[in-house]
Design an enzyme around this catalytic site. Structure first.
Site, PDB file in Angstrom:
ATOM      1  CG  HIS A  51      -2.046  -0.981   1.103  1.00 20.95           C
ATOM      2  ND1 HIS A  51      -3.153  -0.961   1.924  1.00 20.95           N
ATOM      3  CD2 HIS A  51      -2.249  -2.027   0.258  1.00 20.95           C
ATOM      4  CE1 HIS A  51      -3.982  -1.936   1.595  1.00 20.95           C
ATOM      5  NE2 HIS A  51      -3.435  -2.605   0.580  1.00 20.95           N
ATOM      6  CD  GLU A  53      -2.478   4.224   2.840  1.00 17.87           C
ATOM      7  OE1 GLU A  53      -3.681   4.513   2.899  1.00 17.87           O
ATOM      8  OE2 GLU A  53      -2.025   3.369   2.034  1.00 17.87           O
ATOM      9  CB  CYS A  80      -7.238  -0.294   4.513  1.00 15.82           C
ATOM     10  SG  CYS A  80      -5.525  -0.834   4.732  1.00 15.82           S
ATOM     11  CB  CYS A  83      -2.922   1.765   5.888  1.00 16.62           C
ATOM     12  SG  CYS A  83      -2.246   0.824   4.501  1.00 16.62           S
TER      13      CYS A  83
END
Length: 210
Positions: A51, A53, A80, A83
């Site tokens: 991801h 992040e 999410c 994250c």
């Protein structure tokens, strides 16, 4: 799939950050700036299952503990649950970092884990807000290869901001419970109920009833 870089193409920004209420889930794009020269790209996207992040946090691991930093992120989707937890862990381990997050849209907020992740961020002191017109315009001017063209905006940009911001406010207030001076304040979405402490004990978690 996009890699990472110092500047976004116009079409990429408009496609990824447009704050439609019912936009299909594409990728998460994260643009950021900090009061330090990180000598790194200023945006990240998902790559090979990692991801945006996570890639962003990997870049911040070298911040000097002897200084204070303000880091501002603009995301096409809110983090999410996983994250959010990683971001919370980062700010708790790096008290010298003031993290501010602005999001275009809210990611799968019908899932309680994602809602709880946003509350964890807020409780950890992360400034969490939905992007408004001025934020989109700022990102256009700062992170996009706009070739001197003005921010083109899109239909319902202001209305969609108001919709998502209200949703975020409701999430951050949801199920917030506290006791003070013998009175419990139970906040459920935008409504607040005040009741005597003894009347509310069967609603309280163990930490509140001890």
């Amino acid at each position: 799939m996009a890699e990472l870089g110092n500047i976004l193409e116009k079409a990429t920004f408009l496609n990824q950050f447009e704050n439609k209420r019912y936009a299909p889930i594409r990728e998460t794009y994260l643009c950021f700036e900090a009061n330090v020269d990180l000598a790194k790209p200023v945006w990240y996207s998902n790559q090979q299952g990692v991801h945006a992040e996570t890639r962003f946090l990997e870049n911040l691991t070298t911040l000097d503990d002897g200084r204070s930093y303000t880091v501002t992120c603009y995301l096409s989707w809110s983090p999410c649950a996983d994250c959010s937890e990683a971001l919370v862990e980062f700010v708790r381990d790096n008290r010298n970092v003031n993290l501010r997050i602005f999001v275009s849209r809210l990611y799968y907020i019908d899932e309680e884990r994602n809602r709880e992740g946003l509350r964890l961020l807020n409780d950890a002191g992360v400034h969490l807000e939905v992007m408004n017109y001025e934020h989109f315009e700022y990102c256009w001017e700062t992170f996009v290869d706009h070739k001197q063209s003005p921010f083109p905006s899109w239909d319902d940009i202001v209305e969609n901001y108001a919709y998502f911001q209200e949703e975020l406010t409701n999430i951050l207030q949801e199920n917030s419970l506290c006791a003070r001076d013998g009175v419990c304040v139970l906040i459920v979405r935008t409504s607040m109920v005040r009741r005597g402490y003894s009347d509310m004990q069967h609603f309280l978690p163990p930490m509140c009833t001890s």
